[in-house]
Scaffold this motif. Structure first.
Motif, mmCIF file in Angstrom:
data_model
loop_
_atom_site.group_PDB
_atom_site.id
_atom_site.type_symbol
_atom_site.label_atom_id
_atom_site.label_comp_id
_atom_site.label_asym_id
_atom_site.label_seq_id
_atom_site.Cartn_x
_atom_site.Cartn_y
_atom_site.Cartn_z
ATOM 1 N N THR A 19 46.523 5.107 72.207
ATOM 2 C CA THR A 19 47.109 3.789 72.018
ATOM 3 C C THR A 19 46.005 2.744 72.094
ATOM 4 O O THR A 19 45.216 2.761 73.021
ATOM 5 C CB THR A 19 48.091 3.456 73.153
ATOM 6 O OG1 THR A 19 48.702 4.650 73.560
ATOM 7 C CG2 THR A 19 49.079 2.422 72.745
ATOM 8 N N THR A 47 44.553 -1.079 72.524
ATOM 9 C CA THR A 47 44.924 -2.339 73.157
ATOM 10 C C THR A 47 44.393 -3.464 72.281
ATOM 11 O O THR A 47 43.228 -3.451 71.892
ATOM 12 C CB THR A 47 44.288 -2.438 74.549
ATOM 13 O OG1 THR A 47 44.700 -1.302 75.288
ATOM 14 C CG2 THR A 47 44.723 -3.694 75.261
ATOM 15 N N ASP A 71 46.450 5.317 85.237
ATOM 16 C CA ASP A 71 46.847 3.937 85.591
ATOM 17 C C ASP A 71 45.630 3.020 85.688
ATOM 18 O O ASP A 71 45.655 1.873 85.229
ATOM 19 C CB ASP A 71 47.610 3.922 86.924
ATOM 20 C CG ASP A 71 49.043 4.377 86.740
ATOM 21 O OD1 ASP A 71 49.471 4.510 85.561
ATOM 22 O OD2 ASP A 71 49.713 4.625 87.752
ATOM 23 N N LYS A 114 44.359 2.345 82.185
ATOM 24 C CA LYS A 114 45.270 1.418 81.481
ATOM 25 C C LYS A 114 45.016 -0.014 81.945
ATOM 26 O O LYS A 114 44.902 -0.947 81.131
ATOM 27 C CB LYS A 114 46.717 1.833 81.786
ATOM 28 C CG LYS A 114 47.744 1.123 80.971
ATOM 29 C CD LYS A 114 49.119 1.722 81.202
ATOM 30 C CE LYS A 114 50.166 0.792 80.619
ATOM 31 N NZ LYS A 114 51.461 0.941 81.252
ATOM 32 N N ALA A 115 44.866 -0.193 83.263
ATOM 33 C CA ALA A 115 44.639 -1.541 83.808
ATOM 34 C C ALA A 115 43.289 -2.085 83.329
ATOM 35 O O ALA A 115 43.174 -3.270 82.967
ATOM 36 C CB ALA A 115 44.685 -1.491 85.336
ATOM 37 N N THR A 116 42.278 -1.224 83.292
ATOM 38 C CA THR A 116 40.945 -1.663 82.838
ATOM 39 C C THR A 116 40.992 -2.112 81.385
ATOM 40 O O THR A 116 40.436 -3.152 81.012
ATOM 41 C CB THR A 116 39.933 -0.499 82.987
ATOM 42 O OG1 THR A 116 39.891 -0.130 84.361
ATOM 43 C CG2 THR A 116 38.543 -0.896 82.538
ATOM 44 N N ARG A 117 41.688 -1.332 80.555
ATOM 45 C CA ARG A 117 41.766 -1.679 79.128
ATOM 46 C C ARG A 117 42.521 -2.978 78.930
ATOM 47 O O ARG A 117 42.128 -3.831 78.135
ATOM 48 C CB ARG A 117 42.439 -0.551 78.357
ATOM 49 C CG ARG A 117 41.553 0.685 78.269
ATOM 50 C CD ARG A 117 42.295 1.842 77.658
ATOM 51 N NE ARG A 117 42.765 1.549 76.325
ATOM 52 C CZ ARG A 117 43.822 2.113 75.756
ATOM 53 N NH1 ARG A 117 44.539 2.995 76.431
ATOM 54 N NH2 ARG A 117 44.160 1.794 74.535
ATOM 55 N N SER A 118 43.627 -3.132 79.675
ATOM 56 C CA SER A 118 44.420 -4.357 79.491
ATOM 57 C C SER A 118 43.642 -5.593 79.920
ATOM 58 O O SER A 118 43.869 -6.677 79.408
ATOM 59 C CB SER A 118 45.710 -4.319 80.311
ATOM 60 O OG SER A 118 46.281 -3.082 80.231
ATOM 61 N N ALA A 119 42.735 -5.436 80.890
ATOM 62 C CA ALA A 119 42.007 -6.606 81.410
ATOM 63 C C ALA A 119 40.766 -6.947 80.583
ATOM 64 O O ALA A 119 40.113 -7.961 80.840
ATOM 65 C CB ALA A 119 41.605 -6.335 82.865
ATOM 66 N N GLU A 170 39.958 -4.340 69.091
ATOM 67 C CA GLU A 170 40.698 -3.244 69.712
ATOM 68 C C GLU A 170 39.812 -2.496 70.705
ATOM 69 O O GLU A 170 38.587 -2.523 70.593
ATOM 70 C CB GLU A 170 41.151 -2.245 68.642
ATOM 71 C CG GLU A 170 41.991 -2.864 67.557
ATOM 72 C CD GLU A 170 42.241 -1.885 66.410
ATOM 73 O OE1 GLU A 170 41.990 -0.675 66.593
ATOM 74 O OE2 GLU A 170 42.665 -2.351 65.350
#
Ligand code: NAD
Length: 277
Positions: free
Chosen positions: A4, A6, A57, A60-65, A73
């Motif tokens: 996925t 980001t 998790d 995911k948090a690292t990518r979102s930030a 992307e």
């Protein structure tokens, strides 16, 4: 691999710059210096291939930030930098996802602090594999594309320990000196192709890698952990403070810029004056 992607928010209104739309792989970028460099390259408008360990998790948090610019992307690739096949597969997946790799940052690294006579051979092998040999495998995989486009930037995160030594760090100092040598050799091979290859040589940065070595250094030198921070780590750096990941990220962005097109084969100290002493 996380498939996925980001995306940055649509309302991001940063001006475009020369790195906008280019793609960077940063090895070992789920933590510390690599993450700092990934954040700075994302802010400069690049697509980012993150690599390194972490729980789903955490990743995911690292990518979102990541501060991605509009339309850019990021993907995360879990390739183990001690495994040549996984490294080749990572570069292939990144190329499939983004079409080209413009910037490679060889940053993944580990450390072990112990006297040479008891230094575990498996730690030596792991340090040389991740801190040095991985850069050979990533570099040879990205160079053909960079040559074909007559543009590329390779940044090897070496260390002040790529320029000078400290006791009890035989494998790390050997690997980092080797990485500086690899930097110079590949710089000469690629100099006429619009590709620059440089090493950044940081001093101490307060990351998990350094936090883990404080108790090891205390044991090896017979000191308390507080003494290690004051009398070994910060004593090495005339600025008497840790280098920051933001400073190293900004250095990487500069080395990727057109202003740095004539800087190649360099080992750039970012170490608070440590090696000037
Ligand atoms: P860190 O421990 O915070 O981060 C290391 C990163 O490498 C993490 O993302 C980790 O998951 C990844 N990694 C470790 N082994 C891996 C493997 N086998 N495959 C893929 N990824 C792997 O460390 P850091 O302090 O940010 O160090 C980053 C680089 O900077 C290293 O090469 C280190 O030698 C160098 N460096 C650090 C300092 C310092 O003071 N922290 C100083 C000079 C140079």
């Amino acid at each position: 691999m996380s498939t996925t992607k980001t995306f940055a928010a649509d309302n991001d209104a940063r001006p475009t710059c020369e790195l906008t739309g280019k793609t960077a792989i940063i090895t070992g970028s789920t933590s510390g210096i690599g993450l700092g460099i990934a954040r700075s390259l994302a802010r400069a408008g690049m697509n980012i291939v993150l690599n390194g360990f972490g729980t789903p998790d955490e990743i995911k948090a690292t990518r979102s930030a990541l501060p991605l610019a509009r339309g850019r992307e990021t993907i995360h690739d879990p390739a183990d930098m001690s495994n040549a096949d996984e490294i080749a597969a990572m570069v292939g997946r990144a190329r499939n996802a983004f079409g080209s790799i413009d910037v490679l940052v060889n940053n993944a690294g580990i450390q072990h602090v112990e006297a040479i006579e008891t230094f575990p051979p498996e730690r030596w092998n792991a340090i040389v594999a991740i801190n040095l040999t991985a850069a050979f495998h990533t570099t040879r995989a990205v160079i053909p594309d960079m040559k074909a486009r007559s543009w590329g930037r390779i940044i090897n995160v070496a260390s002040a320990h790529g320029l000078i030594a400290s006791p009890f760090k035989s494998a790390y100092v050997a690997a980092k000196h080797g990485l500086v040598g690899l930097t110079k050799s590949v710089a000469l091979e690629t100099a006429e192709h619009g590709i620059t290859v440089n090493a950044i040589c940081p001093g101490y940065v307060l990351t998990p890698l350094v936090q883990k070595q404080i108790p090891q250094t205390a044991r090896a030198r017979g000191l308390t952990e507080d003494q290690v921070v004051r009398d070994v780590i910060l004593h090495a750096q005339p600025t008497r403070r840790f280098v920051t990941t933001e400073e190293l990220g900004a250095t990487a962005v500069f080395l990727c810029s057109e202003a740095a097109a004539s800087i190649t084969g360099a080992a750039l100290p970012v170490e608070g004056g440590w090696t000037a002493q």
